[in-house]
Design an enzyme around this catalytic site. Structure first.
Site, PDB file in Angstrom:
ATOM      1  N   LYS A   9      50.986  56.769  18.206  1.00  0.00           N
ATOM      2  CA  LYS A   9      49.602  56.517  17.814  1.00  0.00           C
ATOM      3  C   LYS A   9      49.339  57.026  16.388  1.00  0.00           C
ATOM      4  CE  LYS A   9      47.873  56.545  22.573  1.00  0.00           C
ATOM      5  NZ  LYS A   9      46.785  57.007  23.475  1.00  0.00           N
ATOM      6  N   TYR A  49      43.845  47.189  24.748  1.00  0.00           N
ATOM      7  CA  TYR A  49      43.280  48.106  25.741  1.00  0.00           C
ATOM      8  C   TYR A  49      42.200  47.433  26.603  1.00  0.00           C
ATOM      9  CZ  TYR A  49      45.525  52.500  24.270  1.00  0.00           C
ATOM     10  OH  TYR A  49      46.408  53.521  24.041  1.00  0.00           O
ATOM     11  N   ASN A 112      46.309  61.615  21.524  1.00  0.00           N
ATOM     12  CA  ASN A 112      47.376  62.226  22.329  1.00  0.00           C
ATOM     13  C   ASN A 112      48.765  61.690  21.968  1.00  0.00           C
ATOM     14  OD1 ASN A 112      47.099  59.726  23.496  1.00  0.00           O
ATOM     15  ND2 ASN A 112      46.368  60.468  25.475  1.00  0.00           N
ATOM     16  N   HIS A 115      51.552  56.414  23.492  1.00  0.00           N
ATOM     17  CA  HIS A 115      51.176  55.538  24.614  1.00  0.00           C
ATOM     18  C   HIS A 115      52.437  55.162  25.363  1.00  0.00           C
ATOM     19  CE1 HIS A 115      49.543  52.143  26.901  1.00  0.00           C
ATOM     20  NE2 HIS A 115      50.673  51.531  26.582  1.00  0.00           N
ATOM     21  N   GLU A 126      52.330  44.341  27.978  1.00  0.00           N
ATOM     22  CA  GLU A 126      52.251  45.090  26.723  1.00  0.00           C
ATOM     23  C   GLU A 126      53.417  44.770  25.791  1.00  0.00           C
ATOM     24  OE1 GLU A 126      49.625  48.872  28.342  1.00  0.00           O
ATOM     25  OE2 GLU A 126      51.756  49.185  27.909  1.00  0.00           O
TER      26      GLU A 126
END
Ligand code: DAT
Ligand code: MG
Length: 138
Positions: A9, A49, A112, A115, A126
């Site tokens: 990320k 998302y 965080n 992913h 995905e």
């Protein structure tokens, strides 16, 4: 053999953690079947998302995910989906187990660092969002 989608990320790319995190995946024995760096638009982040569109954090999450470059990868290996989830750790870095990527590098529940797909159907969707089969087969 199983495949899963991994994303480093924006907080990970910005802090120069790409090599560290890719190195971790390689040392865990995954084959990096595909990898690219890109900068998602807000619309692309919303499409990726889409399953979270009704969650209260959707707008913040998709703004964050489009705030800078990311690195997307396909990790391949036995039980890749669950193994990657185990290596990543809990969504909230404060609750993640010692030795997990999110425990070590995650900043908060949104930033965080990584992913990972959560189940086979999600992984297939995905992976296809970012990669063609031709890019992954050899
Ligand atoms: P995961 O990324 O562990 O699969 P998820 O699918 O539930 O977690 O949520 C997707 C992302 O949304 C997550 O990585 C960070 C963000 N997120 C989840 N819960 C959140 C919360 N309570 N507040 C803010 N962002 C959250
Ligand atoms: Mg998830």
């Amino acid at each position: 053999m199983e495949r899963t989608l991994s994303i480093i990320k924006p907080d990970g790319v910005q802090r120069n953690l790409v090599g560290t995190i890719v190195g971790r995946f390689e040392s865990e024995g995954f084959r990096i079947a595909g990898m690219k760096r890109l900068w998602l638009s807000k619309k692309e982040a919303e499409a990726f998302y889409a399953m979270h569109k009704d969650r209260p954090f959707f707008d913040s999450l998709t703004s964050y995910m489009s705030s800078g470059p990311v690195v997307v990868m396909v990790l391949e290996g036995p039980n890749a989906i669950q193994r990657n989830r185990d290596i990543m750790g809990d969504t909230n870095p404060a609750q993640a187990a010692e030795g997990t990527i999110r425990k070590e590098y995650g900043l908060d529940v949104e930033k965080n660092t990584v992913h990972g797909s959560d189940k086979p159907e999600t992984a297939a969707k995905e992976i296809a969002f970012f990669f063609s089969e031709l890019e992954l087969m050899r």
